[in-house]
Design a protein around this motif. Structure first.
Motif, PDB file in Angstrom:
ATOM      1  N   GLU A 221       0.863  -1.184   0.000  1.00  0.00           N
ATOM      2  CA  GLU A 221       0.000   0.000   0.000  1.00  0.00           C
ATOM      3  C   GLU A 221       0.896   1.230   0.000  1.00  0.00           C
ATOM      4  O   GLU A 221       1.596   1.505   0.970  1.00  0.00           O
ATOM      5  N   LEU A 222       0.876   1.960  -1.111  1.00  0.00           N
ATOM      6  CA  LEU A 222       1.693   3.162  -1.232  1.00  0.00           C
ATOM      7  C   LEU A 222       0.956   4.347  -0.652  1.00  0.00           C
ATOM      8  O   LEU A 222      -0.182   4.634  -1.029  1.00  0.00           O
ATOM      9  N   MET A 223       1.593   5.054   0.265  1.00  0.00           N
ATOM     10  CA  MET A 223       1.028   6.329   0.697  1.00  0.00           C
ATOM     11  C   MET A 223       0.968   7.255  -0.512  1.00  0.00           C
ATOM     12  O   MET A 223       1.649   7.014  -1.509  1.00  0.00           O
ATOM     13  N   TRP A 234       3.868  13.532   3.562  1.00  0.00           N
ATOM     14  CA  TRP A 234       3.211  12.227   3.583  1.00  0.00           C
ATOM     15  C   TRP A 234       2.298  12.078   2.369  1.00  0.00           C
ATOM     16  O   TRP A 234       1.906  10.972   2.027  1.00  0.00           O
ATOM     17  N   GLY A 235       1.922  13.193   1.764  1.00  0.00           N
ATOM     18  CA  GLY A 235       1.074  13.150   0.580  1.00  0.00           C
ATOM     19  C   GLY A 235      -0.394  13.425   0.833  1.00  0.00           C
ATOM     20  O   GLY A 235      -1.204  13.372  -0.099  1.00  0.00           O
ATOM     21  N   TYR A 236      -0.745  13.751   2.077  1.00  0.00           N
ATOM     22  CA  TYR A 236      -2.155  14.006   2.379  1.00  0.00           C
ATOM     23  C   TYR A 236      -2.545  15.472   2.173  1.00  0.00           C
ATOM     24  O   TYR A 236      -3.596  15.908   2.644  1.00  0.00           O
ATOM     25  N   ASN A 237      -1.701  16.202   1.461  1.00  0.00           N
ATOM     26  CA  ASN A 237      -2.012  17.575   1.050  1.00  0.00           C
ATOM     27  C   ASN A 237      -2.039  17.633  -0.481  1.00  0.00           C
ATOM     28  O   ASN A 237      -1.246  18.315  -1.106  1.00  0.00           O
ATOM     29  N   PRO A 238      -2.966  16.896  -1.104  1.00  0.00           N
ATOM     30  CA  PRO A 238      -2.956  16.730  -2.558  1.00  0.00           C
ATOM     31  C   PRO A 238      -3.382  17.982  -3.302  1.00  0.00           C
ATOM     32  O   PRO A 238      -4.134  18.810  -2.788  1.00  0.00           O
ATOM     33  N   SER A 239      -2.895  18.084  -4.542  1.00  0.00           N
ATOM     34  CA  SER A 239      -3.271  19.230  -5.367  1.00  0.00           C
ATOM     35  C   SER A 239      -3.631  18.816  -6.789  1.00  0.00           C
ATOM     36  O   SER A 239      -4.525  19.397  -7.393  1.00  0.00           O
ATOM     37  N   PHE A 240      -2.931  17.832  -7.345  1.00  0.00           N
ATOM     38  CA  PHE A 240      -3.226  17.339  -8.695  1.00  0.00           C
ATOM     39  C   PHE A 240      -3.420  15.829  -8.624  1.00  0.00           C
ATOM     40  O   PHE A 240      -2.547  15.108  -8.150  1.00  0.00           O
ATOM     41  N   TYR A 241      -4.536  15.362  -9.105  1.00  0.00           N
ATOM     42  CA  TYR A 241      -4.954  13.985  -8.858  1.00  0.00           C
ATOM     43  C   TYR A 241      -4.632  13.017  -9.982  1.00  0.00           C
ATOM     44  O   TYR A 241      -4.762  11.803  -9.811  1.00  0.00           O
ATOM     45  N   PHE A 242      -4.216  13.525 -11.125  1.00  0.00           N
ATOM     46  CA  PHE A 242      -3.891  12.655 -12.257  1.00  0.00           C
ATOM     47  C   PHE A 242      -2.392  12.622 -12.535  1.00  0.00           C
ATOM     48  O   PHE A 242      -1.946  11.865 -13.392  1.00  0.00           O
ATOM     49  N   LEU A 270      -3.257   1.900  -3.739  1.00  0.00           N
ATOM     50  CA  LEU A 270      -2.910   3.315  -3.648  1.00  0.00           C
ATOM     51  C   LEU A 270      -3.724   3.995  -2.555  1.00  0.00           C
ATOM     52  O   LEU A 270      -4.943   3.800  -2.460  1.00  0.00           O
ATOM     53  N   ASP A 271      -3.054   4.804  -1.764  1.00  0.00           N
ATOM     54  CA  ASP A 271      -3.717   5.656  -0.781  1.00  0.00           C
ATOM     55  C   ASP A 271      -4.306   6.844  -1.526  1.00  0.00           C
ATOM     56  O   ASP A 271      -3.570   7.628  -2.137  1.00  0.00           O
ATOM     57  N   MET A 272      -5.624   6.971  -1.516  1.00  0.00           N
ATOM     58  CA  MET A 272      -6.311   7.998  -2.284  1.00  0.00           C
ATOM     59  C   MET A 272      -6.935   9.019  -1.343  1.00  0.00           C
ATOM     60  O   MET A 272      -7.661   8.659  -0.418  1.00  0.00           O
ATOM     61  N   VAL A 273      -6.638  10.303  -1.598  1.00  0.00           N
ATOM     62  CA  VAL A 273      -7.097  11.384  -0.718  1.00  0.00           C
ATOM     63  C   VAL A 273      -8.121  12.230  -1.462  1.00  0.00           C
ATOM     64  O   VAL A 273      -7.771  13.141  -2.214  1.00  0.00           O
ATOM     65  N   LEU A 274      -9.392  11.934  -1.244  1.00  0.00           N
ATOM     66  CA  LEU A 274     -10.466  12.664  -1.904  1.00  0.00           C
ATOM     67  C   LEU A 274     -11.421  13.311  -0.903  1.00  0.00           C
ATOM     68  O   LEU A 274     -12.503  13.757  -1.276  1.00  0.00           O
ATOM     69  N   ASN A 275     -11.026  13.370   0.352  1.00  0.00           N
ATOM     70  CA  ASN A 275     -11.810  14.112   1.329  1.00  0.00           C
ATOM     71  C   ASN A 275     -11.571  15.604   1.209  1.00  0.00           C
ATOM     72  O   ASN A 275     -12.458  16.413   1.469  1.00  0.00           O
ATOM     73  N   GLY A 343      -6.215  -1.759  -5.854  1.00  0.00           N
ATOM     74  CA  GLY A 343      -7.109  -1.296  -4.802  1.00  0.00           C
ATOM     75  C   GLY A 343      -6.819   0.133  -4.399  1.00  0.00           C
ATOM     76  O   GLY A 343      -5.769   0.699  -4.723  1.00  0.00           O
ATOM     77  N   PHE A 344      -7.782   0.719  -3.691  1.00  0.00           N
ATOM     78  CA  PHE A 344      -7.623   2.044  -3.087  1.00  0.00           C
ATOM     79  C   PHE A 344      -7.797   1.916  -1.583  1.00  0.00           C
ATOM     80  O   PHE A 344      -8.677   1.193  -1.098  1.00  0.00           O
ATOM     81  N   ARG A 345      -6.980   2.638  -0.850  1.00  0.00           N
ATOM     82  CA  ARG A 345      -7.258   2.895   0.558  1.00  0.00           C
ATOM     83  C   ARG A 345      -7.673   4.361   0.625  1.00  0.00           C
ATOM     84  O   ARG A 345      -6.880   5.255   0.317  1.00  0.00           O
TER      85      ARG A 345
END
Length: 640
Positions: A221-223, A234-242, A270-275, A343-345
């Motif tokens: 599971e990749l962060m 850590w990657g939980y401050n996303p800006s571009f999703y593609f 993949l760790d996905m941040v869509l919140n 998969g997505f987390r």
């Protein structure tokens, strides 16, 4: 003259309609769009080939570029193909989509471009697969990202998107023959590329795959690896999703990493941040009120107030919005198809709600609207890939809500860090980790509950063992050797609980650097030398043994389980057919007597020592030393 008059008339009507039908982004109040009064034959319809972002036509010599941006007065395309001079984009009849076709492109050239919105805002393409960042790209070395395109300094400012028709492509090798592990046998290794190797890239991580294969995990599971703000994150401050973040490597390097993992029997999640998203995101910038520092009320994607729940960071997506649903589904579909992930987390899945709450109890209460959102996303994912794709939620909500989601086939995180760490430290009062059993959650299948002792988000158990461990006489949990053996005992119990498991990177080596070292999300020391240290290598070997036994013996997914995990002496008893397994251990810091009904007399095999034991009755009565544990079975265990 008639033609000139007709053109003037159409332009006049268009100008009037734009004034009447478009809403200024500065207006922060609720907006009701006005239907443009434009003759149908004067409206530039969206080309059939168009899609969100960029689509190339004419063998790459032309590109149709689109931007979803309702309520805007004007949008222009600027870039290297027009020397950064604005090319006006056309607006569809509903006022939502802006588009333009750019011709005379060289398919082999990577072009930098942006959108100029209302003559004052420059934003990158939210659908682009690569960005250029003037502030952070200079820290990315050539080994990680060879031949990175230079930022167009002096031509523009801000984040720039990149498009290229004939971009480098990857030829997949192993994916077609890869079978995803069954959910019940899933053993996930959570990994942060940045802190896994000194080189912090996909290539260097690939060199460690044999280490993971030797450990026995069958999924990584990749962060978050999509573009986030800055490099050291850590990657939980996303800006571009593609766009994959360039600090870890190129698009093809990531695809190759996934392919190589599949070739070694490892699924990739993949760790996905869509919140939420952050201010660098063009979706945020397009509808942002600078004075208040909040998204505008007319934003198609974001809530004006980000504190809709107590754990939110950044700017909060509104998952009740149709625009957000479309965007989120496009993101999911892209990674599933373009990168062939398994998969997505989903980070902070509990945040996919519009019900405001200031405390966790209210936030966690059953939320029918949130359930509906996740059912919709789950069904969408299944429509793309119904072949055992893993949808994992970091939910931690009301048990009744989690049961509904589990019944739909979703998998849910279940952290045991606090209680198991109390046990390893030798403090019994709060050491009951029986919440690990799926029946305690009301679930019908163990495969829907992913148990873990550590994740990226918790304090490292070895750090607490060494700093806060209990002691009696000469026996002290603060001693490294003692603490490592107690971690081994905890792992024996973890893998005895039915269902999928997750390990945080280097947990299997007793990583003992605090999560707060260099700041919670800051870089952490990388201690690959631990693998060469005898006592730490013994912990790795124990993890490998327990994982191997879990995968090779179906009894470790048995639904018939009896356990007592409340006191210093803890045990788990599993029964399947004629076989029984009992894992028993003393988590106290002094010797303790046991009196446990094993259910059968005779010979029992001990997988922890490789020896045998004979019981003259069904009762197991023995004095266990502090930290002593055993894995007994009526029949020898495969891999034991």
């Amino acid at each position: 003259m008639k033609r000139i008059y007709l053109v003037v008339l159409i332009l006049s009507v268009l100008a009037t309609a734009c004034k009447k039908g478009k809403v200024s982004p500065e207006s922060a109040g609720p907006v009701t769009p006005v239907t443009p009064v434009i003759p149908v034959d004067a409206i530039p319809s969206l080309p059939a080939a168009a899609k969100d972002g960029v689509v190339f036509i004419n063998n790459g010599a032309s590109a149709i570029v689109t931007l979803y941006a309702p309520y805007k007065k004007s949008v222009a395309l600027i870039g290297e193909f027009n020397d950064w001079q604005p090319t006006a984009m056309k607006n569809t009849a509903d006022g939502n989509i802006w588009w333009v076709q750019i011709d005379n492109l060289n398919p082999s050239i990577a072009y930098a471009y942006q959108f100029l919105v209302d003559d004052n805002l420059k934003v990158a393409d939210p659908y682009c697969e690569k960005i250029l960042d003037q502030l952070n790209d200079s820290y990315i070395d050539q080994t990680t990202y060879p031949g990175l395109k230079a930022y167009p300094t002096g031509k523009t400012t801000g984040i720039v998107s990149v498009m290229q028709a004939n971009q480098p492509t990857y030829t997949w090798k192993s994916t077609s023959g890869f079978t995803r592990p069954a959910k019940n046998n899933l053993v996930i290794y959570e990994l942060l590329i940045r802190d896994f190797t000194v080189e912090h890239n996909y290539s260097s991580t690939l060199q460690k795959l044999d280490y993971l294969v030797g450990l026995g995990v069958n999924a990584i599971e990749l962060m978050p690896v999509n573009e986030f703000e800055g490099n050291l994150s850590w990657g939980y401050n996303p800006s571009f999703y593609f766009a994959p973040d360039k600090y870890y490597g190129t698009k093809t390097a990531l695809q190759n990493f996934i392919d190589e993992c599949h070739g070694k029997g490892l699924a990739v999640i993949l760790d996905m941040v869509l919140n939420h998203s952050f201010g660098q995101s063009p979706l945020v910038q397009l509808y942002f009120d600078q004075p208040s520092g909040k998204p505008l009320a007319i934003s198609p994607w974001f809530n004006t107030n980000s504190n809709i729940h107590p754990y939110n960071v950044g700017y909060d997506f509104n998952h009740e919005s149709a625009a957000t649903k479309v965007f989120a589904k496009n993101v999911m579909k892209f990674w599933m198809q373009e990168y062939k992930i398994d998969g997505f987390r989903f980070d902070l899945s509990k945040g996919f709600t519009q019900k405001g709450s200031s405390d966790d109890a209210s936030f966690s209460a059953y939320d029918a609207s949130r359930v509906a959102i996740w059912k919709d996303y789950n069904n969408y994912i299944k429509s793309i890939d119904a072949n055992n794709f893993y949808l994992i939620l970091e939910h931690f909500a009301d048990a009744a809500e989690e049961k509904v989601l589990a019944d739909e086939g979703m998998m849910l995180w279940n952290g045991l860090n606090v209680n198991m760490n109390e046990a390893t430290m030798g403090w019994s009062a709060n050491s009951d980790f029986s919440w690990a059993f799926f029946t305690r959650h009301g679930f019908t299948r163990s495969e829907n509950l992913i148990n873990f002792i550590e994740s990226h988000d918790e304090e490292r158990t070895m750090y607490k063992n060494l700093n806060y461990g209990n002691a009696t006489g000469s026996y002290s949990v603060k001693d490294l050797a003692v603490a490592l053996k107690r971690e081994e005992m905890a792992a024996a119990f973890l893998f005895a609980v039915p269902g999928p498991k997750m390990i945080w990177q280097f947990e299997e080596l007793g990583y003992d650097v605090s999560i707060n070292y260099n700041g919670r999300t800051g870089n952490k020391p990388i201690h690959w030398e631990y693998f060469q240290q005898t006592e730490r290598k013994a912990l790795y070997d124990a993890y490998a043994k327990f994982i191997n036994m879990k995968k090779k013996n179906s009894i470790f997914n048995a639904t018939d389980a009896i356990y007592n995990l409340t006191a210093g002496i803890k045990y788990i008893k599993l029964t399947e057919g004629t076989n029984t397994v009992v894992v028993i251990g003393n988590f106290d810091v002094s010797s303790k007597d046991t009196n446990v009904d094993f259910g059968a007399s005779g010979i029992w095999y001990d997988a922890s020592t490789g020896s045998q034991m004979t019981l003259n009755s069904t009762m197991y009565t023995k004095t266990l030393a502090a930290g002593e544990y055993h894995i007994y079975s009526r029949m020898p265990l495969n891999g034991g």
